[in-house]
Design a protein around this motif. Structure first.
Motif, PDB file in Angstrom:
ATOM      1  N   LEU A  54      10.376   6.912   0.652  1.00  0.00           N
ATOM      2  CA  LEU A  54      10.090   5.641   1.580  1.00  0.00           C
ATOM      3  C   LEU A  54      10.200   4.411   1.396  1.00  0.00           C
ATOM      4  CD1 LEU A  54       8.273   8.050   3.917  1.00  0.00           C
ATOM      5  CD2 LEU A  54       9.962   8.024   4.025  1.00  0.00           C
ATOM      6  N   ASN A  55      10.364   4.093  -0.427  1.00  0.00           N
ATOM      7  CA  ASN A  55       9.744   3.331   0.006  1.00  0.00           C
ATOM      8  C   ASN A  55       8.715   2.464   0.154  1.00  0.00           C
ATOM      9  OD1 ASN A  55      10.276   0.622  -1.395  1.00  0.00           O
ATOM     10  ND2 ASN A  55      11.964  -0.484   0.230  1.00  0.00           N
ATOM     11  N   LEU A  56       7.712   2.543  -0.005  1.00  0.00           N
ATOM     12  CA  LEU A  56       6.391   1.575   0.605  1.00  0.00           C
ATOM     13  C   LEU A  56       5.614   2.220  -0.912  1.00  0.00           C
ATOM     14  CD1 LEU A  56       4.735   5.188  -0.256  1.00  0.00           C
ATOM     15  CD2 LEU A  56       5.589   5.065   2.787  1.00  0.00           C
ATOM     16  N   ASP A  57       4.424   1.243  -0.751  1.00  0.00           N
ATOM     17  CA  ASP A  57       3.177   1.058  -1.747  1.00  0.00           C
ATOM     18  C   ASP A  57       2.097   1.688  -1.213  1.00  0.00           C
ATOM     19  OD1 ASP A  57       4.503  -0.631  -3.448  1.00  0.00           O
ATOM     20  OD2 ASP A  57       4.097  -2.487  -1.993  1.00  0.00           O
ATOM     21  N   ILE A  58       1.208   2.159  -2.616  1.00  0.00           N
ATOM     22  CA  ILE A  58      -0.179   2.974  -2.364  1.00  0.00           C
ATOM     23  C   ILE A  58      -0.773   2.524  -2.874  1.00  0.00           C
ATOM     24  CG2 ILE A  58      -1.056   5.023  -2.866  1.00  0.00           C
ATOM     25  CD1 ILE A  58       1.378   6.237  -3.430  1.00  0.00           C
ATOM     26  N   SER A 108       2.921   3.232 -12.405  1.00  0.00           N
ATOM     27  CA  SER A 108       4.222   2.659 -11.168  1.00  0.00           C
ATOM     28  C   SER A 108       3.862   1.753 -10.723  1.00  0.00           C
ATOM     29  CB  SER A 108       3.826   3.507  -9.928  1.00  0.00           C
ATOM     30  OG  SER A 108       4.730   3.530  -9.207  1.00  0.00           O
ATOM     31  N   GLN A 109       4.889   0.768 -10.337  1.00  0.00           N
ATOM     32  CA  GLN A 109       4.579  -0.435  -9.892  1.00  0.00           C
ATOM     33  C   GLN A 109       4.561  -0.285  -8.188  1.00  0.00           C
ATOM     34  OE1 GLN A 109       8.262  -2.708 -10.074  1.00  0.00           O
ATOM     35  NE2 GLN A 109       9.610  -0.896  -9.425  1.00  0.00           N
ATOM     36  N   HIS A 110       5.026   0.769  -7.869  1.00  0.00           N
ATOM     37  CA  HIS A 110       3.860   1.158  -6.282  1.00  0.00           C
ATOM     38  C   HIS A 110       2.664   1.471  -6.409  1.00  0.00           C
ATOM     39  CE1 HIS A 110       7.732   0.272  -4.811  1.00  0.00           C
ATOM     40  NE2 HIS A 110       8.529   1.546  -5.673  1.00  0.00           N
ATOM     41  N   ILE A 111       1.979   1.396  -7.093  1.00  0.00           N
ATOM     42  CA  ILE A 111       0.338   2.075  -6.744  1.00  0.00           C
ATOM     43  C   ILE A 111      -0.814   1.006  -6.825  1.00  0.00           C
ATOM     44  CG2 ILE A 111      -1.749   3.613  -7.743  1.00  0.00           C
ATOM     45  CD1 ILE A 111       0.944   5.651  -8.066  1.00  0.00           C
ATOM     46  N   ARG A 112      -1.599   0.348  -6.436  1.00  0.00           N
ATOM     47  CA  ARG A 112      -2.209  -0.413  -6.864  1.00  0.00           C
ATOM     48  C   ARG A 112      -3.928   0.186  -6.479  1.00  0.00           C
ATOM     49  NH1 ARG A 112       1.982  -2.442  -5.958  1.00  0.00           N
ATOM     50  NH2 ARG A 112       3.073  -4.447  -5.265  1.00  0.00           N
ATOM     51  N   VAL A 113      -4.795  -1.047  -7.465  1.00  0.00           N
ATOM     52  CA  VAL A 113      -6.141   0.262  -6.804  1.00  0.00           C
ATOM     53  C   VAL A 113      -7.615  -1.132  -6.495  1.00  0.00           C
ATOM     54  CG1 VAL A 113      -8.269   1.701  -7.851  1.00  0.00           C
ATOM     55  CG2 VAL A 113      -6.079   1.542  -9.104  1.00  0.00           C
ATOM     56  N   LEU A 114      -7.973  -0.261  -5.777  1.00  0.00           N
ATOM     57  CA  LEU A 114      -9.305  -1.833  -5.195  1.00  0.00           C
ATOM     58  C   LEU A 114     -10.542  -1.021  -5.613  1.00  0.00           C
ATOM     59  CD1 LEU A 114      -9.214  -4.084  -3.832  1.00  0.00           C
ATOM     60  CD2 LEU A 114      -9.734  -2.916  -1.888  1.00  0.00           C
TER      61      LEU A 114
END
Ligand code: GDP
Ligand code: MG
Length: 236
Positions: free
Chosen positions: A28-32, A54-60
């Protein structure tokens, strides 16, 4: 629409990898964004490894467990600061089905908020013991009555929001109260006459890990609903 999926985690090490992979496989071309409150079981470290791959996953990373509401609030702030057009909140325990994401996001084209609803035709709950079913029925009915919410499923946290509409409500303040915060948000949106629609959703009780919903949270939720009603009535 540039979309961010929020996954709030506390001790979801058995679920997080499978869930992220399943979400990304929808293409779906989204980020997580994983929002982890210092899970002692290493969920945060697993999320870091997934983000490195993965460039689509970030972490806080947040230092300690501060409740689901505040974690969602931090996710909204991130989405606003990073110019997303939409964000979707999902539980990270595989209870919410990633194959439903496409329909949720599509419906954001015609509505400000989309609720994944277990209480309209096509929606359902699988795997809850009788006590939890009963508890849910009472909480959902009570919340709808106390807050005057028209939507049928007010306690499911599987919801998609247009970022523009989030900017219209004091979400930090509303979500500060914990689990019930996202339910209060629906009330705030309905009162502001934003469009809120429901799409059918199938909720499957978690197979791995434990629920973090405690009796303290439930009692806190009731108090928060009373407080919210009082404050909003003052403003109307
Ligand atoms: N970051 C963060 N996530 C939380 C917290 N409490 C619960 N969660 C996450 O919120 C989601 C829903 O919680 P869960 O325990 O499954 O609630 P239940 O489905 O109502 O039993 C899960 O992904 C949890 O890991 C918290 O204090 N901080
Ligand atoms: Mg759950």
């Amino acid at each position: 629409m540039k979309t961010l999926v929020l996954l709030c985690t506390y001790n979801e090490s058995e679920n997080i990898e499978r869930l992220c992979k399943s979400i990304l496989s929808q293409n779906l071309n989204l980020d997580i964004l994983v929002i982890d409150d210092g899970s002692p079981d290493g969920t945060g470290e697993i999320a870091d490894q997934l983000a490195a791959a993965s460039q689509h996953i970030r972490v806080l990373h947040r230092p300690r467990k501060s409740g689901l509401g505040r974690a969602i609030s931090a996710g909204f702030e991130y989405a606003i600061a990073n110019d997303y057009d939409a964000c979707v909140n999902m539980d990270a325990d595989m209870s919410h089905d990633p194959t439903e994401l496409g329909a949720m996001i599509e419906h954001l084209k015609i509505s400000d908020v989309v609720i994944g609803s277990r209480h309209i035709k096509g929606g359902k709950i699988i795997g809850w013991p009788l006590a939890r079913q009963l508890n849910h029925k009472i909480s959902n009915a009570l919340a709808r009555y106390m807050l005057g919410i028209k939507s049928n499923d007010v306690t499911n946290s599987f919801k998609a929001y247009r970022i523009e509409v989030l900017k219209k409500v004091p979400f930090q303040k509303i979500l500060d109260c914990g689990f019930v915060g996202h339910t209060l948000l629906v009330s705030a949106f309905e009162r502001l006459k934003c469009s809120v629609i429901e799409v059918p959703s199938c909720f499957i009780d978690r197979h791995a890990g434990k629920s973090k919903m405690s009796w303290d949270e439930r009692v806190g939720g009731l108090k928060a609903m009373l407080e919210f009603r009082k404050n909003f009535q003052k403003q109307e």
